[in-house]
Design an enzyme around this catalytic site. Structure first.
Site, mmCIF file in Angstrom:
data_model
loop_
_atom_site.group_PDB
_atom_site.id
_atom_site.type_symbol
_atom_site.label_atom_id
_atom_site.label_comp_id
_atom_site.label_asym_id
_atom_site.label_seq_id
_atom_site.Cartn_x
_atom_site.Cartn_y
_atom_site.Cartn_z
ATOM 1 N N CYS A 46 37.955 38.321 39.454
ATOM 2 C CA CYS A 46 38.518 38.524 38.119
ATOM 3 C C CYS A 46 40.016 38.187 38.075
ATOM 4 C CB CYS A 46 38.197 39.928 37.628
ATOM 5 S SG CYS A 46 38.290 40.054 35.853
ATOM 6 N N HIS B 91 32.934 41.370 38.699
ATOM 7 C CA HIS B 91 33.335 42.426 39.646
ATOM 8 C C HIS B 91 32.160 42.915 40.488
ATOM 9 C CE1 HIS B 91 37.372 43.728 38.065
ATOM 10 N NE2 HIS B 91 36.933 43.087 36.989
ATOM 11 N N GLU C 60 32.213 44.506 43.173
ATOM 12 C CA GLU C 60 32.524 45.801 43.797
ATOM 13 C C GLU C 60 32.210 46.979 42.881
ATOM 14 O OE1 GLU C 60 34.600 43.853 42.333
ATOM 15 O OE2 GLU C 60 36.111 45.047 41.293
#
Ligand code: GLN
Length: 199
Positions: A87, A178, A180
Site C-alpha cells: 500500500c 494489505h 498482513e
C-alpha cells in the site's frame, strides 16, 4: 546418513516509523522467522529483506528523510536488498506518482496513483490471484493506490478491475492491498521464498 536441512532462520525487517507494521511483525513471527523493527540505518544492515508497510506515504517519506534513512535505503535496494512494499510502501517505491509531485525511494519503474479508488471505495475486500502461484487471495484495500503504468521489465502479478495491484521487478515486490490484515500468510511466504530464499 540422512541429513535434514535446517530451516533458515531469517531476519526480516519491517520499516516501523509509522503505519501498519505490527501486523507484519506478527506474521513474520508466526512463520518462525525473526522480525526486526527498523527505525534507523543500523537496523537496515542487519536484515535479509525489508517490508515497507501501509500507512501514510507522505509521512513515512518525510520520516525516512528526517532519520537520514532515505538515501541509504535507496542504495541498499539498488544493490539488491529484497523489499516488499504494501500500500503506502508501493507508493514509496514508485518512480512516479500520478497525483503527487513528491516521489520518495523512486526505485521501481511504475507509476502509482494514490487514493485511487475514491471515497466510495475507500476500503474494500476482494479475492484475487497472484500470478500462477496463489489463488483466491483475500485482498484488503484501504485508501489504496494502484499502478497505472509500468515498464516492460515489471511483471504484473495481479489485476483487480483491470488495475494493477501486485507487481514485481528484480528484488522488489509491491501490493496495493494489505495481506498482513488477514490471517493468510501466503503472500509473506511468497516474498520469503521467491525474493529472500531464492538461491
Ligand atoms: N492513502 C495512503 C497514502 O497515500 C496509503 C494507504 C495505505 O497504506 N493503507 O499514503
Amino acid at each position: 546418513m540422512t541429513c535434514i536441512a535446517e530451516k533458515k532462520h531469517l531476519h526480516i525487517g519491517v520499516l516501523a516509523l509509522q503505519g501498519a507494521f505490527r501486523e507484519h511483525v506478527d506474521h513474520i513471527k508466526y512463520l518462525g522467522h525473526q522480525p526486526v523493527e527498523v527505525r534507523n540505518v543500523k537496523a537496515l544492515s542487519e536484515i535479509d529483506g525489508l517490508i515497507i508497510p501501509g500507512g501514510e506515504s507522505t509521512t513515512m517519506g518525510k520520516l525516512l528523510n528526517d532519520f537520514e534513512m532515505l538515501v541509504p535505503l535507496k542504495e541498499l535496494i539498488s544493490s539488491g536488498l529484497p523489499v516488499w512494499g504494501t500500500c503506502a510502501g508501493l507508493i514509496l517505491l514508485a518512480k512516479n506518482i500520478e497525483n503527487d509531485s513528491t516521489v520518495h525511494l523512486a526505485a521501481m519503474d511504475v507509476t502509482a496513483v494514490r487514493n485511487a479508488y475514491g471515497r466510495q471505495l475507500g476500503s474494500f475486500k476482494t479475492n484475487t490471484s497472484i500470478g500462477n502461484v496463489i489463488s483466491d487471495f483475500p485482498a484488503v484495500f484501504i485508501r489504496a493506490p494502484y499502478i497505472s503504468k509500468c515498464d516492460n521489465s515489471v511483471e504484473v502479478l495481479s489485476l483487480v478491475d483491470d488495475k494493477i495491484v501486485c507487481a514485481r521487478q528484480d528484488n522488489m515486490l509491491v501490493t496495493a492491498f494489505h495481506p498482513e490484515l488477514t490471517d493468510d500468510t501466503r503472500m509473506l511466504e511468497f516474498f520469503i521464498d521467491t525474493f529472500i530464499n531464492k538461491n
